[in-house]
Design an enzyme around this catalytic site. Structure first.
Site, mmCIF file in Angstrom:
data_model
loop_
_atom_site.group_PDB
_atom_site.id
_atom_site.type_symbol
_atom_site.label_atom_id
_atom_site.label_comp_id
_atom_site.label_asym_id
_atom_site.label_seq_id
_atom_site.Cartn_x
_atom_site.Cartn_y
_atom_site.Cartn_z
ATOM 1 N N HIS A 154 0.937 -1.255 -0.332
ATOM 2 C CA HIS A 154 -0.171 0.163 -0.186
ATOM 3 C C HIS A 154 0.890 1.140 -0.031
ATOM 4 C CE1 HIS A 154 -2.716 3.095 1.542
ATOM 5 N NE2 HIS A 154 -3.815 2.202 1.330
ATOM 6 N N ASP A 166 2.941 -3.680 8.537
ATOM 7 C CA ASP A 166 1.519 -3.207 8.281
ATOM 8 C C ASP A 166 0.537 -3.993 8.639
ATOM 9 O OD1 ASP A 166 -0.802 -2.145 7.165
ATOM 10 O OD2 ASP A 166 -0.061 -1.887 5.121
ATOM 11 N N GLN A 178 -4.746 -4.960 7.277
ATOM 12 C CA GLN A 178 -5.633 -6.119 7.238
ATOM 13 C C GLN A 178 -5.523 -7.442 7.778
ATOM 14 O OE1 GLN A 178 -7.818 -5.478 5.088
ATOM 15 N NE2 GLN A 178 -7.106 -3.454 4.120
ATOM 16 N N LYS A 227 -10.949 0.032 10.395
ATOM 17 C CA LYS A 227 -11.048 -1.192 9.743
ATOM 18 C C LYS A 227 -11.390 -2.458 10.529
ATOM 19 C CE LYS A 227 -7.419 0.013 6.143
ATOM 20 N NZ LYS A 227 -8.209 0.172 5.142
ATOM 21 N N CYS A 268 -4.725 2.221 -3.566
ATOM 22 C CA CYS A 268 -3.511 2.634 -3.124
ATOM 23 C C CYS A 268 -2.116 1.640 -3.562
ATOM 24 C CB CYS A 268 -3.555 3.094 -1.705
ATOM 25 S SG CYS A 268 -4.555 4.599 -1.369
#
Length: 426
Positions: free
Chosen positions: A139, A216, A219, A242, A382
């Protein structure tokens, strides 16, 4: 693969007001949780209750309301710390979102390179020729800050290439990570392909050459059990919105000794120890990174979102989404003219899939599905370099969560099956 869930999806869906209405005359099928999740009444009520009964500035007042607000705010930090396996709540830094958290780390490296932070910060200083490694699938939030850091410090920016399906392997990473690698930054789960990275093996590889690992977790934190200390990473970022929480708040997790040594990104009130007209000293982490007025009601709501997820069970959510992913990918790949990027059907992935419809732009696909009440994401998500590598300008992404049903997946598949005929390219 688990074929059943440990919770009643129909009952849980009633907790989400945003799911209880129609779009264009159809029941809403919300398949865009990869961008932002719907919020349960637990979370909405928690934030409203705080604002109605306990709203005050934290860490700044001697009155009762300020004490209650501070207590709620720090309890929220403790809740997040427990959720991700932090050693203590001092390893949790509130940020405005995950992008802000990743920039905080990158700017800390830059400040250390410029000589800020004294002797403790020297471990972050970069020299010309030092390498920063990401993957081609990142991303932009976990790519652009590192590009900028390399440009400002003279470090070399490198990346792990992806294969034709958008995934990459541990061997691919081994071919790039070397003796000059100082930073390895990558997504636990790709927001485009659903690929799940081999985190522990990558940590071992990076630490073996003295590099720090930045994860990251945007997710992964909402969708599966996450123990950052066990994974062995050095920093990690994720966002509340999220994972059933509010916008405007994210988290940087870092090992305490690293956070205490990292120079702060923003300066001002609330993060100082002593200020004179000549110099300033900063508080230890996490306060050293939390300048200004804090997102107090958002933190309280975030903690409530975590309690909701824990009540459902992250293991059950993961199993539910894996099953939906198999249904989604198998169904899409069976349709003519549909190219699904990422792991093939039968290969583990998170509960999302991005796909290309031959001859039809992703935006047209999204509008056609929206006309049937099906909300998906369209564009490059992104991740322009990844799409460019795949020969695509955009894809359509369907992403699931604990409230997604089999019927919604089937509605999506039926809609996608009609798209090429509708646009006259079948």
């Amino acid at each position: 693969m688990t074929t059943s869930t440990a919770f009643d999806i129909s009952a849980k869906r009633l907790d989400f007001p945003g799911l209880q209405h129609e779009v264009n005359g159809f029941p809403l099928a919300y398949l865009d949780t990869g961008a932002t999740a719907q919020r349960p009444t637990w979370v909405l009520d928690a934030e409203r209750r705080f604002l109605e009964t306990t709203n005050a500035a934290v860490h700044r007042g001697a009155h009762t309301l300020a004490g209650l607000a501070t207590e709620a705010y720090e309890e929220a930090r403790e809740t997040v710390a427990r959720f991700v396996g932090a050693a203590s709540s001092d390893e949790i830094v509130w940020t405005s979102n995950a992008t802000d958290a990743l920039n905080l780390v990158a700017h800390g490296f830059e400040a250390a390179t410029d000589g800020r932070g004294g002797s403790p910060a020297k471990r972050f200083a970069l020299s010309p020729g030092d390498e920063i490694v990401v993957t081609e699938a990142e991303h932009h939030a976990n790519l652009v800050p590192w590009q900028e850091l390399a440009a400002r410090t003279g470090a070399v920016f490198r990346y792990v290439p992806v294969a034709d399906d958008g995934t990459w392997s541990l061997d691919d990473a081994r071919s790039v990570i070397g003796a000059r690698t100082r930073i390895l930054a990558f997504a636990h789960i790709s927001n485009v392909t659903g690929y799940v990275a081999p985190v522990e093996e990558l940590v071992e590889l990076a630490h073996g050459v003295g590099a720090l690992v930045v994860l990251d977790a945007c997710q992964s934190a909402p969708h599966r059990p996450l123990d950052l200390a066990r994974l062995g990473v050095d920093f990690a970022a994720f966002s509340a919105h999220k994972m059933l929480g509010p916008t405007g708040i994210g988290v940087l997790w870092g090992r305490k000794e690293l956070l205490d040594a990292l120079p702060p990104f923003r300066t001002g009130g609330s993060m100082i120890s002593t200020v004179t007209m000549e110099s300033t000293t900063f508080l230890p982490a996490p306060q050293r990174f939390e300048a200004g007025t804090q997102p107090v009601s958002q933190a309280v709501a975030f903690a409530e979102a975590i309690r909701y997820l824990e009540a459902v069970g992250l293991g059950a959510i993961e199993a539910h989404e894996e099953r939906l992913a198999e249904r989604l990918v198998s169904g899409l790949t069976a349709l003519p003219g549909i190219r699904v990027v990422g792991p093939a059907a039968g290969v583990p992935r998170s509960g999302l899939a991005s796909f290309d419809v031959a001859g039809v732009h992703a935006h047209d696909v999204g509008q056609y599905l929206d006309a049937q009440g099906i909300a998906v994401r369209v564009g490059h998500h992104c991740a322009q370099p990844l799409h460019r590598r795949l020969g695509l300008t955009a894809t359509t992404r369907a992403s699931t969560y604990l409230y997604t049903t089999d019927d919604e997946i089937d509605r999506l598949l039926a809609g996608v099956a009609e798209v090429r005929g509708y646009f006259g390219v079948a």
